[in-house]
Design a protein around this motif. Structure first.
Motif, short mmCIF file in Angstrom:
data_model
loop_
_atom_site.label_atom_id
_atom_site.label_comp_id
_atom_site.label_asym_id
_atom_site.label_seq_id
_atom_site.Cartn_x
_atom_site.Cartn_y
_atom_site.Cartn_z
N PRO A 244 0.83 -1.21 0.00
CA PRO A 244 0.00 0.00 0.00
C PRO A 244 0.85 1.25 0.00
N ASP A 245 0.48 2.23 -0.83
CA ASP A 245 1.22 3.49 -0.88
C ASP A 245 0.31 4.70 -0.73
N MET A 246 -0.90 4.47 -0.20
CA MET A 246 -1.85 5.53 0.07
C MET A 246 -2.50 5.29 1.43
N LEU A 247 -2.92 6.37 2.07
CA LEU A 247 -3.69 6.31 3.31
C LEU A 247 -4.94 7.15 3.11
N ILE A 248 -6.10 6.54 3.29
CA ILE A 248 -7.38 7.22 3.07
C ILE A 248 -8.11 7.35 4.40
N LEU A 249 -8.53 8.58 4.71
CA LEU A 249 -9.24 8.86 5.95
C LEU A 249 -10.72 9.08 5.69
N HIS A 250 -11.55 8.50 6.55
CA HIS A 250 -13.01 8.55 6.42
C HIS A 250 -13.63 8.99 7.74
N TYR A 251 -14.86 9.48 7.69
CA TYR A 251 -15.69 9.48 8.88
C TYR A 251 -16.77 8.42 8.70
N THR A 252 -17.33 7.96 9.82
CA THR A 252 -18.33 6.90 9.73
C THR A 252 -19.66 7.42 9.21
N GLY A 253 -20.01 8.68 9.55
CA GLY A 253 -21.25 9.25 9.07
C GLY A 253 -22.49 8.62 9.69
N MET A 254 -22.34 8.03 10.88
CA MET A 254 -23.46 7.40 11.57
C MET A 254 -23.56 7.95 12.99
N PRO A 255 -24.76 7.97 13.58
CA PRO A 255 -24.94 8.60 14.90
C PRO A 255 -24.12 7.95 16.01
N GLU A 256 -23.96 6.62 15.98
CA GLU A 256 -23.30 5.91 17.07
C GLU A 256 -22.09 5.14 16.55
N ALA A 257 -21.00 5.22 17.29
CA ALA A 257 -19.78 4.52 16.89
C ALA A 257 -20.01 3.01 16.85
N GLY A 258 -20.71 2.48 17.84
CA GLY A 258 -20.94 1.04 17.88
C GLY A 258 -21.72 0.55 16.68
N GLU A 259 -22.70 1.33 16.26
CA GLU A 259 -23.49 0.97 15.08
C GLU A 259 -22.60 0.95 13.84
N ALA A 260 -21.72 1.94 13.72
CA ALA A 260 -20.81 2.00 12.58
C ALA A 260 -19.84 0.82 12.59
N LEU A 261 -19.31 0.49 13.77
CA LEU A 261 -18.38 -0.64 13.88
C LEU A 261 -19.06 -1.94 13.47
N ASN A 262 -20.28 -2.13 13.92
CA ASN A 262 -21.01 -3.35 13.57
C ASN A 262 -21.22 -3.44 12.06
N ARG A 263 -21.50 -2.31 11.44
CA ARG A 263 -21.70 -2.32 9.98
C ARG A 263 -20.42 -2.71 9.26
N LEU A 264 -19.29 -2.17 9.73
CA LEU A 264 -18.01 -2.47 9.09
C LEU A 264 -17.59 -3.92 9.29
N CYS A 265 -18.18 -4.58 10.25
CA CYS A 265 -17.84 -5.97 10.54
C CYS A 265 -18.93 -6.95 10.15
#
Length: 270
Positions: free
Chosen positions: A43-64
């Motif tokens: 890898p030669d790039m680093l990409i930064l995102h925000y989750t764009g969801m109200p709750e961190a736990g909800e976003a984590l569950n979606r990513l998994c």
């Protein structure tokens, strides 16, 4: 009696507290195909995102969740806690359809960090200092180990300007740069002067489009200030001139772009 060695996977980065595995990953590709032998695409790039969801736990569950078919290599909570979701050697599914400097498979070329923040749908709240400190530490570790150049630390909106807004104009890119992460120049002051806007046509628009393409954005050089051009200008402003994000290529925007192109030459020749 000695304890048996732990069988739990260890994070690639010491900044991550533990591995919270996502099933959503695949092999990194080179020109659309798996690499030969036992190696993998570096890898030669680093990409930064925000989750764009109200709750961190909800976003984590979606990513998994295997149903979502999205993921990232790392997840950073508001309190600075960092989890690794996908091994760095694997292709996480975080960038989608995207482009930068001729590269169309950003997922294979990059490492992705998801930062817990409601984003624009949630009113674009400020990122907590402790969270940004963790993002900086994690990013510094990643770019040091992989030799990622400063100008290849990018926003999701940079590589997908027509689709994405993250991590947004509230993200403190200047602070990251001061800590050794990412490419930045002082934005030129917004003072008025000549500008180009949607609907404009002609050679000056071709020149504007060519400048953005030279820096890396996916933009067609048509001579027409179309919706694609407006999206690219807006994405550039979110990252590099966040004081005014309006999609209009004014003197401040173009001067900042010119200065970034000039400053990048020092990175390339260093």
């Amino acid at each position: 009696m000695t304890e048996p060695p732990s069988r739990l996977p260890r994070p690639d980065s010491p900044i991550a507290k533990k591995v919270f595995a996502s099933p959503n990953h695949s092999e990194r590709l080179i020109n659309g195909a798996p690499p030969e032998g036992t190696g993998f695409r570096v890898p030669d790039m680093l990409i930064l995102h925000y989750t764009g969801m109200p709750e961190a736990g909800e976003a984590l569950n979606r990513l998994c969740s295997p149903v979502s078919e999205v993921s990232a290599h790392y997840f950073v909570f508001e309190n600075g806690h960092v989890l690794q979701l996908v091994p760095e050697a694997r292709r996480a599914w975080h960038a989608g359809i995207s482009f930068w400097l001729g590269e169309t498979d950003i997922n294979s070329a990059s490492i992705g960090i998801e930062i817990a923040n409601p984003g624009h749908p949630g009113g674009m709240p400020a990122y907590p200092d402790v969270q940004i400190a963790a993002v900086i530490a994690l990013s510094r570790d990643i770019i040091t180990r992989w030799g990622i150049r400063a100008d290849r630390v990018l926003a999701h909106s940079d590589v997908a300007p027509a689709r994405k807004l993250d991590p947004g104009e509230a993200f403190p890119w200047e602070r990251l740069n001061a800590a050794g992460v990412g490419h930045w120049v002082r934005p030129a002051d917004v003072t008025g002067g000549r500008f180009f806007s949607p609907g404009d046509r002609g050679q000056p628009i071709e020149a504007v489009q060519a400048m953005f393409a030279l820096y890396g954005y996916g933009i067609s050089i048509t001579g027409v200030y179309d919706t694609e051009t407006e999206a690219v200008v807006t994405a550039f402003q979110r990252h590099f001139r966040p004081l005014c994000v309006d999609g209009i290529a004014d003197t401040s925007t173009l001067t900042t772009l010119r200065d970034l192109i000039a400053a990048r030459q020092n990175l390339i020749t260093a």
